[in-house]
Design a protein around this motif. Structure first.
Motif, short mmCIF file in Angstrom:
data_model
loop_
_atom_site.label_atom_id
_atom_site.label_comp_id
_atom_site.label_asym_id
_atom_site.label_seq_id
_atom_site.Cartn_x
_atom_site.Cartn_y
_atom_site.Cartn_z
N LEU A 31 32.23 2.68 10.92
CA LEU A 31 33.00 2.41 9.48
C LEU A 31 32.28 2.71 8.21
N PHE A 32 31.07 2.18 8.12
CA PHE A 32 30.36 2.39 6.88
C PHE A 32 29.95 3.83 6.66
N GLU A 33 29.91 4.78 7.77
CA GLU A 33 29.59 6.21 7.64
C GLU A 33 30.79 6.77 6.69
N ARG A 34 32.03 6.00 6.58
CA ARG A 34 32.87 6.77 5.92
C ARG A 34 32.92 6.73 4.49
N ALA A 35 32.03 5.86 3.96
CA ALA A 35 31.66 5.49 2.48
C ALA A 35 30.38 6.10 2.01
N GLU A 36 30.52 6.67 0.74
CA GLU A 36 29.31 7.50 0.19
C GLU A 36 28.35 6.40 -0.01
N GLY A 37 27.14 6.94 0.05
CA GLY A 37 25.81 6.13 -0.13
C GLY A 37 25.38 5.24 1.08
N TYR A 38 26.15 5.24 2.30
CA TYR A 38 25.57 4.27 3.36
C TYR A 38 24.49 5.00 3.87
N ALA A 39 23.30 4.52 4.27
CA ALA A 39 22.13 4.90 4.43
C ALA A 39 21.55 4.62 6.07
N GLY A 40 22.39 3.67 6.71
CA GLY A 40 22.16 3.30 8.26
C GLY A 40 22.09 1.84 8.44
N THR A 41 22.05 1.23 9.59
CA THR A 41 22.06 0.18 10.11
C THR A 41 20.87 -0.04 11.06
N GLU A 42 20.36 -1.21 11.03
CA GLU A 42 19.28 -1.58 12.02
C GLU A 42 19.89 -3.07 12.46
N LEU A 43 19.70 -3.14 13.93
CA LEU A 43 20.15 -4.51 14.73
C LEU A 43 18.83 -4.92 15.26
N LEU A 44 18.49 -6.09 14.67
CA LEU A 44 17.20 -7.01 15.21
C LEU A 44 17.45 -8.30 15.83
N LYS A 45 16.77 -8.34 17.11
CA LYS A 45 16.92 -9.61 17.80
C LYS A 45 15.82 -10.36 17.44
N LEU A 46 16.10 -11.55 17.11
CA LEU A 46 15.04 -12.59 16.71
C LEU A 46 14.33 -13.21 18.00
N HIS A 47 12.95 -12.97 18.13
CA HIS A 47 12.11 -13.87 18.98
C HIS A 47 12.19 -15.33 18.71
N GLY A 48 12.30 -16.00 19.75
CA GLY A 48 12.26 -17.44 19.54
C GLY A 48 13.44 -18.21 19.16
N GLU A 49 14.38 -17.65 18.89
CA GLU A 49 15.67 -18.03 18.49
C GLU A 49 16.73 -17.43 19.42
N PRO A 50 17.24 -18.30 20.37
CA PRO A 50 18.31 -17.64 21.44
C PRO A 50 19.59 -17.31 20.75
N ALA A 51 19.82 -16.07 21.25
CA ALA A 51 21.14 -15.34 21.01
C ALA A 51 21.38 -15.18 19.48
N THR A 52 20.10 -15.04 18.83
CA THR A 52 20.25 -14.63 17.48
C THR A 52 19.81 -13.34 16.75
N TRP A 53 20.55 -12.60 16.13
CA TRP A 53 20.35 -11.23 15.77
C TRP A 53 20.41 -11.01 14.10
N LEU A 54 19.78 -10.13 13.44
CA LEU A 54 20.14 -10.01 12.11
C LEU A 54 20.58 -8.54 11.98
N THR A 55 21.57 -8.19 11.10
CA THR A 55 21.88 -6.68 11.04
C THR A 55 21.36 -6.40 9.71
N ILE A 56 21.08 -5.25 9.27
CA ILE A 56 20.55 -4.80 8.05
C ILE A 56 21.24 -3.41 7.81
N ASP A 57 22.36 -3.45 6.69
CA ASP A 57 23.02 -2.34 6.52
C ASP A 57 22.36 -1.82 5.16
N ARG A 58 21.89 -0.52 5.19
CA ARG A 58 21.17 0.06 4.13
C ARG A 58 22.09 0.92 3.21
#
Length: 100
Positions: A31-58
């Protein structure tokens, strides 16, 4: 460069679907790739926190991010509704400047 960061707590039986939707080549990234200026996404699984993730959209700039929000608003809302089934909690952690 700026980044939006979200924290998600994922339903235990929905982790595969969540990772497919929120990963660097997932539904949100496409979806974001359709917009100018999108530079990528990272998905991070947090250690020590069950079932918790972070998304970072640049984004190249805050302006690109704001224009993307307006351009993609309807499709964003539809995808967000679909993906609600994967999570039990989500939190917006803000728009941050990327230090390079």
């Amino acid at each position: 460069m700026v980044a939006t960061i979200w924290r998600f707590r994922v339903q235990p039986d929905r982790t595969d679907a969540f990772e497919r939707a929120y990963g660097p080549r997932g539904d949100w990234a496409r979806l974001f790739e359709r917009a100018e200026g999108y530079a990528g996404t990272e998905l991070l699984k947090l250690h020590g926190e069950p079932a918790t993730w972070l998304t970072i959209d640049r984004w190249r700039s805050e302006g690109d991010y704001e224009r993307a929000k307006a351009l993609l608003a309807d499709d964003y809302a539809a995808l967000d509704r679909r993906c609600e089934a994967y999570t039990c909690d989500e939190a917006w952690l803000g728009l941050h400047t990327v230090v390079e």
